[in-house]
Motif scaffolding. Structure first.
Motif, PDB file in Angstrom:
ATOM      1  N   PHE A  29      41.582  54.265  43.108  1.00 38.61           N
ATOM      2  CA  PHE A  29      40.341  54.611  42.409  1.00 38.61           C
ATOM      3  C   PHE A  29      40.154  56.109  42.602  1.00 38.61           C
ATOM      4  O   PHE A  29      39.828  56.578  43.684  1.00 38.61           O
ATOM      5  N   SER A  30      40.413  56.877  41.541  1.00 33.22           N
ATOM      6  CA  SER A  30      40.519  58.333  41.649  1.00 33.22           C
ATOM      7  C   SER A  30      39.232  59.032  42.074  1.00 33.22           C
ATOM      8  O   SER A  30      39.289  60.053  42.754  1.00 33.22           O
ATOM      9  N   GLU A  31      38.079  58.504  41.710  1.00 29.87           N
ATOM     10  CA  GLU A  31      36.825  59.165  42.082  1.00 29.87           C
ATOM     11  C   GLU A  31      36.616  59.208  43.590  1.00 29.87           C
ATOM     12  O   GLU A  31      35.988  60.121  44.103  1.00 29.87           O
ATOM     13  N   LEU A  32      37.139  58.224  44.288  1.00 32.62           N
ATOM     14  CA  LEU A  32      37.011  58.182  45.753  1.00 32.62           C
ATOM     15  C   LEU A  32      38.356  58.394  46.450  1.00 32.62           C
ATOM     16  O   LEU A  32      38.412  58.423  47.680  1.00 32.62           O
ATOM     17  N   ASN A  33      39.424  58.535  45.652  1.00 34.82           N
ATOM     18  CA  ASN A  33      40.790  58.613  46.179  1.00 34.82           C
ATOM     19  C   ASN A  33      41.035  57.471  47.170  1.00 34.82           C
ATOM     20  O   ASN A  33      41.564  57.663  48.255  1.00 34.82           O
ATOM     21  N   ALA A  34      40.619  56.288  46.771  1.00 35.29           N
ATOM     22  CA  ALA A  34      40.693  55.117  47.644  1.00 35.29           C
ATOM     23  C   ALA A  34      41.548  54.031  47.004  1.00 35.29           C
ATOM     24  O   ALA A  34      41.408  53.746  45.814  1.00 35.29           O
ATOM     25  N   PRO A  35      42.441  53.403  47.787  1.00 32.38           N
ATOM     26  CA  PRO A  35      43.209  52.277  47.257  1.00 32.38           C
ATOM     27  C   PRO A  35      42.310  51.047  47.096  1.00 32.38           C
ATOM     28  O   PRO A  35      41.496  50.743  47.969  1.00 32.38           O
ATOM     29  N   ILE A  36      42.469  50.368  45.959  1.00 30.23           N
ATOM     30  CA  ILE A  36      41.687  49.156  45.687  1.00 30.23           C
ATOM     31  C   ILE A  36      42.633  48.057  45.259  1.00 30.23           C
ATOM     32  O   ILE A  36      43.761  48.313  44.827  1.00 30.23           O
ATOM     33  N   LYS A  37      42.170  46.836  45.383  1.00 32.31           N
ATOM     34  CA  LYS A  37      42.965  45.666  45.023  1.00 32.31           C
ATOM     35  C   LYS A  37      42.033  44.614  44.434  1.00 32.31           C
ATOM     36  O   LYS A  37      40.871  44.537  44.797  1.00 32.31           O
ATOM     37  N   TRP A  38      42.561  43.811  43.515  1.00 35.16           N
ATOM     38  CA  TRP A  38      41.796  42.731  42.908  1.00 35.16           C
ATOM     39  C   TRP A  38      41.675  41.582  43.896  1.00 35.16           C
ATOM     40  O   TRP A  38      42.661  41.123  44.458  1.00 35.16           O
ATOM     41  N   CYS A  39      40.458  41.146  44.135  1.00 34.97           N
ATOM     42  CA  CYS A  39      40.207  40.013  45.019  1.00 34.97           C
ATOM     43  C   CYS A  39      40.073  38.762  44.155  1.00 34.97           C
ATOM     44  O   CYS A  39      39.136  38.665  43.351  1.00 34.97           O
ATOM     45  N   LYS A  40      40.995  37.831  44.322  1.00 40.41           N
ATOM     46  CA  LYS A  40      40.961  36.605  43.529  1.00 40.41           C
ATOM     47  C   LYS A  40      39.844  35.670  43.973  1.00 40.41           C
ATOM     48  O   LYS A  40      39.447  34.793  43.220  1.00 40.41           O
ATOM     49  N   GLY A  41      39.326  35.883  45.178  1.00 40.82           N
ATOM     50  CA  GLY A  41      38.221  35.066  45.671  1.00 40.82           C
ATOM     51  C   GLY A  41      36.893  35.456  45.053  1.00 40.82           C
ATOM     52  O   GLY A  41      36.170  34.622  44.529  1.00 40.82           O
ATOM     53  N   CYS A  42      36.578  36.755  45.090  1.00 42.44           N
ATOM     54  CA  CYS A  42      35.275  37.210  44.561  1.00 42.44           C
ATOM     55  C   CYS A  42      35.365  37.707  43.124  1.00 42.44           C
ATOM     56  O   CYS A  42      34.359  38.087  42.541  1.00 42.44           O
ATOM     57  N   LYS A  43      36.574  37.715  42.547  1.00 39.16           N
ATOM     58  CA  LYS A  43      36.796  38.113  41.152  1.00 39.16           C
ATOM     59  C   LYS A  43      36.299  39.526  40.877  1.00 39.16           C
ATOM     60  O   LYS A  43      35.593  39.791  39.911  1.00 39.16           O
ATOM     61  N   ASN A  44      36.702  40.446  41.764  1.00 38.31           N
ATOM     62  CA  ASN A  44      36.307  41.844  41.605  1.00 38.31           C
ATOM     63  C   ASN A  44      37.269  42.715  42.399  1.00 38.31           C
ATOM     64  O   ASN A  44      38.016  42.232  43.238  1.00 38.31           O
ATOM     65  N   PHE A  45      37.232  44.020  42.136  1.00 34.24           N
ATOM     66  CA  PHE A  45      38.025  44.938  42.933  1.00 34.24           C
ATOM     67  C   PHE A  45      37.322  45.195  44.252  1.00 34.24           C
ATOM     68  O   PHE A  45      36.102  45.275  44.310  1.00 34.24           O
ATOM     69  N   ARG A  46      38.137  45.333  45.304  1.00 30.46           N
ATOM     70  CA  ARG A  46      37.613  45.651  46.627  1.00 30.46           C
ATOM     71  C   ARG A  46      38.496  46.735  47.231  1.00 30.46           C
ATOM     72  O   ARG A  46      39.668  46.877  46.871  1.00 30.46           O
ATOM     73  N   SER A  47      37.949  47.457  48.164  1.00 24.65           N
ATOM     74  CA  SER A  47      38.720  48.459  48.871  1.00 24.65           C
ATOM     75  C   SER A  47      39.859  47.763  49.610  1.00 24.65           C
ATOM     76  O   SER A  47      39.690  46.677  50.164  1.00 24.65           O
TER      77      SER A  47
END
Length: 107
Positions: free
Chosen positions: A84-102
């Motif tokens: 995620f370029s705005e925070l320069n942070a790696p993110i991954k899709w969480c299949k449990g909560c159906k959203n991106f998480r750090s």
């Protein structure tokens, strides 16, 4: 803290629209309904949008699919790590909560 899902995706114009009450399923199966195709919200590739039996469709057609519960994200992108370029942070899709998480929030 990550922003809302719609602010993270690479192709927000491909986000699925909310289903109107008139378009909702009546609970009956449509016997020969073919899956539609939609572009993925992260990679932009046109994929099969499948509400049921996605693994069977993927195996038969050898094309990425967008599972109904994935908010427009294809099964090729839901296992990748993104930056995620705005925070320069790696993110991954969480299949449990159906959203991106750090990425640091994963196990």
């Amino acid at each position: 803290m990550l922003p809302a899902f719609a602010e993270i995706v690479n192709f927000p114009e491909h986000l699925p629209e909310k289903a109107s009450p008139s378009k909702k399923s009546n609970g009956k199966n449509s016997p020969t309904k073919q899956p539609s195709e939609k572009p993925c919200v992260m990679c932009g590739v046109t994929c099969i949008f499948a509400g049921t039996t996605p693994s069977r469709l993927h195996a038969q057609l050898k094309q990425p699919i967008i599972p109904k519960q994935n908010k427009g994200l294809c099964n090729s992108c839901d296992g990748k790590t993104w930056i995620f370029s705005e925070l320069n942070a790696p993110i991954k899709w969480c299949k449990g909560c159906k959203n991106f998480r750090s990425l640091r929030n994963f196990g």
